[in-house]
Scaffold this motif. Structure first.
Motif, PDB file in Angstrom:
ATOM      1  N   PRO A 142      67.120  27.269  76.625  1.00  0.00           N
ATOM      2  CA  PRO A 142      68.132  26.449  75.951  1.00  0.00           C
ATOM      3  C   PRO A 142      68.874  25.584  76.976  1.00  0.00           C
ATOM      4  CG  PRO A 142      68.248  28.719  75.213  1.00  0.00           C
ATOM      5  CD  PRO A 142      67.292  28.687  76.354  1.00  0.00           C
ATOM      6  N   ASP A 143      69.478  24.528  76.496  1.00  0.00           N
ATOM      7  CA  ASP A 143      70.116  23.548  77.384  1.00  0.00           C
ATOM      8  C   ASP A 143      71.069  24.188  78.389  1.00  0.00           C
ATOM      9  OD1 ASP A 143      68.787  21.380  76.553  1.00  0.00           O
ATOM     10  OD2 ASP A 143      70.339  20.634  75.189  1.00  0.00           O
ATOM     11  N   ALA A 144      71.901  25.095  77.914  1.00  0.00           N
ATOM     12  CA  ALA A 144      72.915  25.691  78.795  1.00  0.00           C
ATOM     13  C   ALA A 144      72.246  26.438  79.949  1.00  0.00           C
ATOM     14  CB  ALA A 144      73.788  26.646  77.991  1.00  0.00           C
ATOM     15  N   VAL A 145      71.199  27.151  79.641  1.00  0.00           N
ATOM     16  CA  VAL A 145      70.472  27.907  80.669  1.00  0.00           C
ATOM     17  C   VAL A 145      69.751  26.945  81.606  1.00  0.00           C
ATOM     18  CG1 VAL A 145      68.702  29.663  81.068  1.00  0.00           C
ATOM     19  CG2 VAL A 145      70.167  29.830  79.051  1.00  0.00           C
ATOM     20  N   ALA A 146      69.070  25.971  81.011  1.00  0.00           N
ATOM     21  CA  ALA A 146      68.306  25.016  81.813  1.00  0.00           C
ATOM     22  C   ALA A 146      69.231  24.267  82.771  1.00  0.00           C
ATOM     23  CB  ALA A 146      67.572  24.032  80.902  1.00  0.00           C
ATOM     24  N   ARG A 147      70.399  23.845  82.263  1.00  0.00           N
ATOM     25  CA  ARG A 147      71.338  23.114  83.126  1.00  0.00           C
ATOM     26  C   ARG A 147      71.776  23.981  84.305  1.00  0.00           C
ATOM     27  NH1 ARG A 147      73.631  20.777  78.517  1.00  0.00           N
ATOM     28  NH2 ARG A 147      75.226  22.415  78.440  1.00  0.00           N
TER      29      ARG A 147
ATOM     30  N   ALA B 103      52.885  21.104  63.428  1.00  0.00           N
ATOM     31  CA  ALA B 103      53.756  20.181  64.152  1.00  0.00           C
ATOM     32  C   ALA B 103      53.498  20.327  65.641  1.00  0.00           C
ATOM     33  CB  ALA B 103      55.217  20.488  63.851  1.00  0.00           C
ATOM     34  N   ALA B 104      53.365  19.178  66.286  1.00  0.00           N
ATOM     35  CA  ALA B 104      53.180  19.208  67.739  1.00  0.00           C
ATOM     36  C   ALA B 104      54.423  18.638  68.398  1.00  0.00           C
ATOM     37  CB  ALA B 104      51.961  18.378  68.122  1.00  0.00           C
ATOM     38  N   MET B 105      54.919  19.322  69.376  1.00  0.00           N
ATOM     39  CA  MET B 105      56.092  18.861  70.111  1.00  0.00           C
ATOM     40  C   MET B 105      55.631  18.561  71.533  1.00  0.00           C
ATOM     41  SD  MET B 105      58.934  18.935  68.354  1.00  0.00           S
ATOM     42  CE  MET B 105      58.434  18.573  66.685  1.00  0.00           C
ATOM     43  N   ALA B 106      55.299  17.325  71.775  1.00  0.00           N
ATOM     44  CA  ALA B 106      54.767  16.955  73.088  1.00  0.00           C
ATOM     45  C   ALA B 106      55.890  16.422  73.964  1.00  0.00           C
ATOM     46  CB  ALA B 106      53.678  15.910  72.925  1.00  0.00           C
ATOM     47  N   THR B 107      56.140  17.102  75.071  1.00  0.00           N
ATOM     48  CA  THR B 107      57.134  16.623  76.044  1.00  0.00           C
ATOM     49  C   THR B 107      56.471  16.628  77.419  1.00  0.00           C
ATOM     50  OG1 THR B 107      57.936  18.896  76.088  1.00  0.00           O
ATOM     51  CG2 THR B 107      59.254  17.336  74.848  1.00  0.00           C
ATOM     52  N   PRO B 108      55.648  15.590  77.666  1.00  0.00           N
ATOM     53  CA  PRO B 108      54.879  15.581  78.920  1.00  0.00           C
ATOM     54  C   PRO B 108      55.770  15.612  80.148  1.00  0.00           C
ATOM     55  CG  PRO B 108      54.610  13.513  77.671  1.00  0.00           C
ATOM     56  CD  PRO B 108      55.395  14.429  76.829  1.00  0.00           C
ATOM     57  N   GLU B 109      56.980  15.035  80.053  1.00  0.00           N
ATOM     58  CA  GLU B 109      57.878  15.044  81.227  1.00  0.00           C
ATOM     59  C   GLU B 109      58.338  16.459  81.561  1.00  0.00           C
ATOM     60  OE1 GLU B 109      58.572  13.839  78.308  1.00  0.00           O
ATOM     61  OE2 GLU B 109      60.499  14.631  77.620  1.00  0.00           O
ATOM     62  N   LYS B 110      58.252  17.355  80.587  1.00  0.00           N
ATOM     63  CA  LYS B 110      58.621  18.756  80.843  1.00  0.00           C
ATOM     64  C   LYS B 110      57.372  19.647  80.935  1.00  0.00           C
ATOM     65  CE  LYS B 110      63.161  18.490  78.701  1.00  0.00           C
ATOM     66  NZ  LYS B 110      63.973  18.828  77.546  1.00  0.00           N
ATOM     67  N   GLY B 111      56.220  19.025  80.936  1.00  0.00           N
ATOM     68  CA  GLY B 111      54.970  19.771  81.112  1.00  0.00           C
ATOM     69  C   GLY B 111      54.571  20.603  79.910  1.00  0.00           C
ATOM     70  N   ARG B 112      55.112  20.280  78.730  1.00  0.00           N
ATOM     71  CA  ARG B 112      54.800  21.104  77.557  1.00  0.00           C
ATOM     72  C   ARG B 112      54.229  20.278  76.427  1.00  0.00           C
ATOM     73  NH1 ARG B 112      58.652  22.691  74.868  1.00  0.00           N
ATOM     74  NH2 ARG B 112      60.449  21.903  76.007  1.00  0.00           N
ATOM     75  N   GLU B 162      62.335  37.247  73.410  1.00  0.00           N
ATOM     76  CA  GLU B 162      62.892  36.066  72.745  1.00  0.00           C
ATOM     77  C   GLU B 162      62.035  34.852  73.069  1.00  0.00           C
ATOM     78  OE1 GLU B 162      67.540  36.197  72.401  1.00  0.00           O
ATOM     79  OE2 GLU B 162      66.936  36.965  74.362  1.00  0.00           O
ATOM     80  N   PHE B 163      62.118  33.867  72.179  1.00  0.00           N
ATOM     81  CA  PHE B 163      61.320  32.654  72.342  1.00  0.00           C
ATOM     82  C   PHE B 163      62.141  31.498  71.797  1.00  0.00           C
ATOM     83  CE2 PHE B 163      57.554  29.944  71.247  1.00  0.00           C
ATOM     84  CZ  PHE B 163      57.020  29.884  72.517  1.00  0.00           C
ATOM     85  N   PHE B 164      62.102  30.389  72.498  1.00  0.00           N
ATOM     86  CA  PHE B 164      62.984  29.286  72.122  1.00  0.00           C
ATOM     87  C   PHE B 164      62.177  27.996  71.937  1.00  0.00           C
ATOM     88  CE2 PHE B 164      66.126  25.942  73.347  1.00  0.00           C
ATOM     89  CZ  PHE B 164      67.007  26.157  72.302  1.00  0.00           C
ATOM     90  N   SER B 165      62.590  27.241  70.928  1.00  0.00           N
ATOM     91  CA  SER B 165      62.002  25.922  70.724  1.00  0.00           C
ATOM     92  C   SER B 165      63.055  24.893  71.120  1.00  0.00           C
ATOM     93  CB  SER B 165      61.609  25.748  69.247  1.00  0.00           C
ATOM     94  OG  SER B 165      61.423  24.378  68.976  1.00  0.00           O
ATOM     95  N   PRO B 166      62.951  24.327  72.329  1.00  0.00           N
ATOM     96  CA  PRO B 166      64.010  23.422  72.812  1.00  0.00           C
ATOM     97  C   PRO B 166      64.191  22.195  71.916  1.00  0.00           C
ATOM     98  CG  PRO B 166      62.525  24.027  74.598  1.00  0.00           C
ATOM     99  CD  PRO B 166      61.893  24.495  73.330  1.00  0.00           C
ATOM    100  N   GLU B 167      63.115  21.728  71.304  1.00  0.00           N
ATOM    101  CA  GLU B 167      63.205  20.496  70.516  1.00  0.00           C
ATOM    102  C   GLU B 167      63.948  20.706  69.207  1.00  0.00           C
ATOM    103  OE1 GLU B 167      60.374  21.576  71.961  1.00  0.00           O
ATOM    104  OE2 GLU B 167      60.487  20.129  73.609  1.00  0.00           O
ATOM    105  N   THR B 168      63.831  21.909  68.639  1.00  0.00           N
ATOM    106  CA  THR B 168      64.485  22.153  67.347  1.00  0.00           C
ATOM    107  C   THR B 168      65.711  23.054  67.508  1.00  0.00           C
ATOM    108  OG1 THR B 168      63.159  24.113  66.872  1.00  0.00           O
ATOM    109  CG2 THR B 168      62.254  22.007  66.161  1.00  0.00           C
TER     110      THR B 168
END
Lengths: 215, 386
Positions: A142-147, B103-112, B162-168
């Motif tokens: 998450p953003d807070a952790v990443a930052r 759904a594909a969440m492509a973030t090449p700048e973050k390598g994902r 735990e697992f996180f979806s940064p985009e959503t």
């Protein structure tokens, strides 16, 4: 008289049965093959953007040589040196960095278990295997952790440290905000573990195998 | 009677041997072909079973454009209405229909490049390979995720993590990790359909409905009916299925043609041998009749010879098949297009028994005319010729 025909026919049937037996693998052979299947190893971490990272980490670099060090012979030594329960890698990906023929340092890539997903580190070492820079090439925190963990001032605290240095979050490495602590600890331990692994590999003069993948 | 018939055959060993060899070769060909046909069909069925589905209902518009949008992580302009799922399930040819939101969440700048799939329990019917190596076999709640094995390895996740979806911004918990399937599922993150719809702001919308038919042969009729579903179009695995069905039909026709030829050759061989034998033995048969042999006894004698010839030939042919079948399979495999994995020479007792019965029946029938001809020999006429 009929035996002249029956005997060869019987012999033919027996020969066929023998041929069938030879051509079909025995049941225990099949089972044994299954038992010998090789367990899956965790995948090696790739270096995702070598050219971009090289410009930032080693501006004078003209080339790099990827090497893979197979660690199977070091498992006992690694288990003794690393923290209890630390994952034992099967191999270490090492990139030797050069300016022409002059070695500048090393880049290591490592995947560590963050709180919400894997965090991929790119670790630049100088020619004495001291940390020169730490970058993240992939994470899903998450953003807070990443930052918190991407904060340049926090990452700079790793610079100059070696495998022999003290590594403790909150002492030698500054603490982070509580929600980022699990992932930060994973990064600290991951960097330390990687340095120890490299140091052991070099002490034992492991011969690198050719790169397993195209870079 | 059988002993006498065997003695008669043994009097001409070369001719009998050649006939038996001919019958054996024909029977080996027949048994191999039928076994190949059956095993090939079974292999193809297994391959189709592994694909899990035979067609997809996708939103109206260009399916390639839709696929490209999904892969680029963009929203679909069109979607399949969720109500279409029930309509598809009511079709008599449909065994299972599973709604999907991809759904594909492509973030090449973050390598994902995260690939998410929203599924409900009906997907299990379309994914025979769905087995977990760890954790739960299904979602434990709306915020649970099941990871493909590659995805779990790369993300270093285990059940309970735990697992996180940064985009959503969605936090999830790993319920299970799938066993390796060798399909694209190995790299996917599976979430409950409703969760996926919420995460990607696609409430009531689907990317596709995956359909499995009761029988692949029903494909064309099913496509015609499902094309009528509002807001969706059918994309069948036409090329693959067409190739499979055409190949299967061609293989079946070829096999039966060759089988008929093999049986005919075998029958003609017996017919020729016995007719020649009867003509040679006209005088002998006339004497047999003159000393009291009845027409029925002569008929039985020659029929018994036909039976013996075909039974020896058939047994030898089947023995040859059993002995050399596997070697032949290895040889043939190199030349067979789309050869299914595993053995496709299915040497089952039923096939072997069927071949033996067919061979014996045909051979015995081939001997009927020579037997009838032998039984019609008039003793006086035959003896007077000499």
């Amino acid at each position: 008289m009929s035996g002249k025909i029956l005997y060869p026919a019987g012999a033919l049937v027996l020969a066929a049965c023998f041929g069938w037996r030879v051509a079909t693998p025995a049941r225990d052979e099949i089972v044994r093959t299954k038992e010998l299947s090789i367990p899956e190893a965790s995948p090696l971490c790739p270096w995702r953007a070598p050219q971009t990272d090289l410009k930032a980490l080693f501006p004078n670099a003209t080339r790099f040589e990827p090497q893979t060090l197979i660690l199977s012979g070091l498992r006992l030594s690694l288990a003794q040196r690393l923290e209890p329960g630390a994952p034992l890698e099967n191999a270490l990906r090492v990139f030797r960095i050069f300016d022409g023929e002059e070695p500048l340092g090393t880049v290591l890539t490592q995947r560590v278990k963050g709180q919400y997903g894997a965090i991929e580190l790119v670790l630049a070492l100088d020619s004495h295997n001291a940390v020169r820079a730490l970058q993240f090439q992939r994470l899903r925190e998450p953003d807070a952790v990443a930052r918190a963990i991407e904060e340049p001032s926090w990452r700079r605290c790793f610079e100059g440290k070696t495998a022999e240095s003290r590594w403790e979050l909150g002492r030698e490495i500054p603490d982070v905000r509580p929600e980022a602590r699990i992932s930060a600890r994973a990064v600290v331990e991951g960097v330390h573990r990687t340095l120890i692994t490299l140091a052991l590999a070099e002490q034992n003069r492991l011969k690198p195998v050719p790169a397993l993948h195209h870079e | 009677m059988l002993e006498l018939a065997a003695r008669n055959l043994a009097r001409r060993p070369l001719r009998t041997g050649l006939t038996v060899s001919g019958v054996a070769a024909a029977m080996a060909v027949l048994a191999c072909l039928l076994s190949f046909g059956q095993g090939y069909r079974r292999g193809l069925d297994a391959e189709l079973e592994r694909t899990g589905l035979q067609m997809m209902l996708v939103p109206l518009g260009c399916p390639y454009d839709a696929a490209a949008r999904v892969l680029k992580g963009r929203k679909l302009e069109n979607s399949v209405p969720e109500a279409a799922v029930e309509q598809v399930r009511r079709d008599p040819a449909v065994a299972a229909a599973a709604p999907l939101l991809l759904a594909a969440m492509a973030t090449p700048e973050k390598g994902r490049a995260d690939m998410w799939a929203g599924v409900d329990e009906s997907a299990l019917a379309l994914k025979p390979w769905w087995h977990v190596t760890a954790g739960s076999n299904w979602f434990t709640g709306p915020n649970s995720v099941i990871l493909g094995c590659d995805a779990a390895e790369i993300e270093m996740r285990r059940p309970g993590d735990e697992f996180f979806s940064p985009e959503t911004g969605r936090k999830l918990r790993v319920a299970g990790v799938l066993a390796r399937s060798g399909t694209s599922d190995d790299s996917l993150f599976f979430v409950p359909l409703q969760t996926a719809q919420e995460m990607f702001d696609q409430r009531g919308r689907l990317t596709a409905i995956a359909v499995r038919l009761r029988d692949p042969v029903l494909l064309r009729q099913a496509v015609a009916r499902l094309q009528q579903v509002k807001g969706a179009q059918v994309v069948s695995l036409t090329e693959m299925m067409g190739t499979f069905l055409n190949l299967l039909g061609a293989v079946r026709t070829l096999i039966w043609s060759i089988a008929v030829v093999a049986l005919t050759v075998s029958g003609l061989s017996v017919f020729n041998t016995l007719l020649a034998s009867v003509l040679e033995r006209t005088r002998e048969l006339a004497i047999l009749r003159a000393v009291g042999g009845s027409r029925a006894q002569v008929l039985k004698l020659v029929t018994a010879e036909a039976f013996l010839l075909t039974s020896f030939g058939s047994t030898a042919g089947l023995a040859l098949t059993l002995a050399g079948g596997r070697s032949l399979e290895r040889l043939v495999r190199a030349f067979v297009p789309l050869a299914p994995s595993g053995h496709f020479l299915s040497l089952e007792p039923a096939v072997l028994a069927g071949c033996l019965t067919a061979g014996l029946l045909l051979g015995t029938m081939a001997g009927l005319y020579p037997a009838f001809r032998a039984s019609r020999v008039a003793p006086a006429e035959a003896l007077s010729i000499q």
